[in-house]
Design an enzyme around this catalytic site. Structure first.
Site, PDB file in Angstrom:
ATOM      1  N   ASP A   1       0.823  -1.220   0.000  1.00 34.48           N
ATOM      2  CA  ASP A   1       0.000   0.000   0.000  1.00 34.48           C
ATOM      3  C   ASP A   1       0.854   1.267   0.000  1.00 34.48           C
ATOM      4  O   ASP A   1       0.438   2.298   0.512  1.00 34.48           O
ATOM      5  CB  ASP A   1      -0.957   0.029   1.210  1.00 34.48           C
ATOM      6  CG  ASP A   1      -1.789  -1.230   1.316  1.00 34.48           C
ATOM      7  OD1 ASP A   1      -2.367  -1.624   0.295  1.00 34.48           O
ATOM      8  OD2 ASP A   1      -1.852  -1.818   2.410  1.00 34.48           O
TER       9      ASP A   1
ATOM     10  N   HIS B   1      -4.203  -2.451  -6.169  1.00 35.50           N
ATOM     11  CA  HIS B   1      -3.525  -1.184  -6.472  1.00 35.50           C
ATOM     12  C   HIS B   1      -4.570  -0.167  -6.880  1.00 35.50           C
ATOM     13  O   HIS B   1      -5.464  -0.467  -7.668  1.00 35.50           O
ATOM     14  CB  HIS B   1      -2.513  -1.368  -7.597  1.00 35.50           C
ATOM     15  CG  HIS B   1      -1.429  -2.334  -7.252  1.00 35.50           C
ATOM     16  ND1 HIS B   1      -0.343  -1.988  -6.491  1.00 35.50           N
ATOM     17  CD2 HIS B   1      -1.282  -3.653  -7.531  1.00 35.50           C
ATOM     18  CE1 HIS B   1       0.433  -3.057  -6.328  1.00 35.50           C
ATOM     19  NE2 HIS B   1      -0.129  -4.071  -6.943  1.00 35.50           N
TER      20      HIS B   1
END
Length: 333
Positions: free
Chosen positions: A13, A43
């Protein structure tokens, strides 16, 4: 010709999707190919008012000039792939290596039903671990065994190496973060394979001598989803006070937030062979930097942070993200 690997330096992340999208638009690669585990990593790419969450398709898909590949080391969930292909409209330019391992319904059931994985480790429940076990046991199906995938099949290694032979640019896109690498992460709270730059090259059949740059993406305030040690973790109250509240793309669980970890950043940069550092979330260090696109717009507080981070990483920081949108970035490469 250049072959660039982009990977995450912390626990995932880190904003890799945004960095990949930006670099793709700047470097204009003919191919963007994905390495990594499988659909257990999400993503997010934000382009103007549109926000895309992807789990199988390379996040560089927002650059329309590139052929999109999924390397042979990646696990493919045909249902997730089909949904993303339709949603993103990339059917004419996405191809997967015929040797990709396949995630089946039984793998997902095993993942979710295994108390050790789901409760103690904090697995995403996407079937990746059990599918990789099947692959190691040599019982897993491959993409070439699935009729509905036939039109997408290719040899990703041949395509990538041929493009490099022709003098074209290629981006190899990693998934997950360094901190959950099976080999180098916080075992046992890790994913089911290595996530370092070397693995991303191997996943795509690209030898180490063909790699020109490794961009490692670090978050100013690292985050972690699920269980496992997190040395710089702050309380939820502290992170909310800083205006940071994030949720996982795949699990939608609230991410744990921590402060900058220089020791981990240094180790991660070493193992990944980092040549270019990328920092995301500088606008959380100083909100006055939000949306900046020029280095001269950075504040003294932000510059002080970057100086320390650069000393920790040991290589120049040349990409600085100043907000979630793709254009909110400073590129001094």
């Amino acid at each position: 010709m250049s072959c660039t690997i982009i990977v995450g330096g912390f626990f995932g992340d880190e904003g890799k999707g945004k960095i990949v999208a930006h670099v793709a638009h700047k470097d204009k690669p003919s191919i963007i190919s994905r390495g990594g585990v499988g659909p257990n990593a999400g993503h997010t790419v934000k382009v103007k008012d549109n926000e895309y969450g992807v789990r199988m398709i390379p996040s560089g898909f927002v650059y329309p000039g590139a052929k999109l590949l999924i390397g042979s080391g990646v696990l493919v969930d045909p249902n997730v792939l089909k949904n993303e292909v339709e949603r993103l409209g990339v059917e004419d330019r996405i191809f997967i290596d015929a040797r990709c391992g396949i995630i089946e319904a039984e793998h997902i059931a095993q993942d979710k039903g295994n108390e050790y994985l789901s409760k103690k480790i904090g697995s995403t429940g996407t079937g990746c671990g059990p599918a990789n076990v099947a692959r190691v046991n040599r019982t897993a199906k491959q993409a070439k065994d699935i009729p509905e995938l036939k039109k997408y099949l290719t040899d990703a290694a041949v395509e990538i190496n041929s493009a490099l032979d022709r003098g074209e640019n290629v981006i190899l896109e990693g998934t997950q973060g360094f901190g959950i690498s099976l080999y180098f992460g916080t075992y046992p709270f890790v994913t089911s394979k290595d996530t370092s730059a070397s693995q991303i090259a191997a996943d795509n059949g690209v030898g180490p001598t063909r790699i020109d740059d490794v961009i490692v993406v670090f978050k100013a305030y690292p985050t972690r989803v699920g269980e496992g040690p997190f040395g710089t973790e702050m309380t939820r109250e502290e992170s909310h006070r800083l205006g940071i509240a994030e949720f996982g793309t795949v699990t939608h669980r609230e991410r744990r937030i921590g402060g900058w970890d220089g020791k981990m950043a240094k180790y991660s940069a070493m193992i990944n062979g980092c040549t270019i550092g990328a920092i995301t979330g500088i606008d959380h260090v100083d909100p006055e930097c939000f949306g900046a696109t020029e280095y001269s717009q950075l504040t003294p507080k932000a510059l002080e942070f970057l100086k320390k981070a650069e000393e920790d990483i040991g290589v120049p920081i040349k990409l600085i993200s100043t907000g979630p949108e793709m254009s909110q970035i400073i590129d001094i490469r």
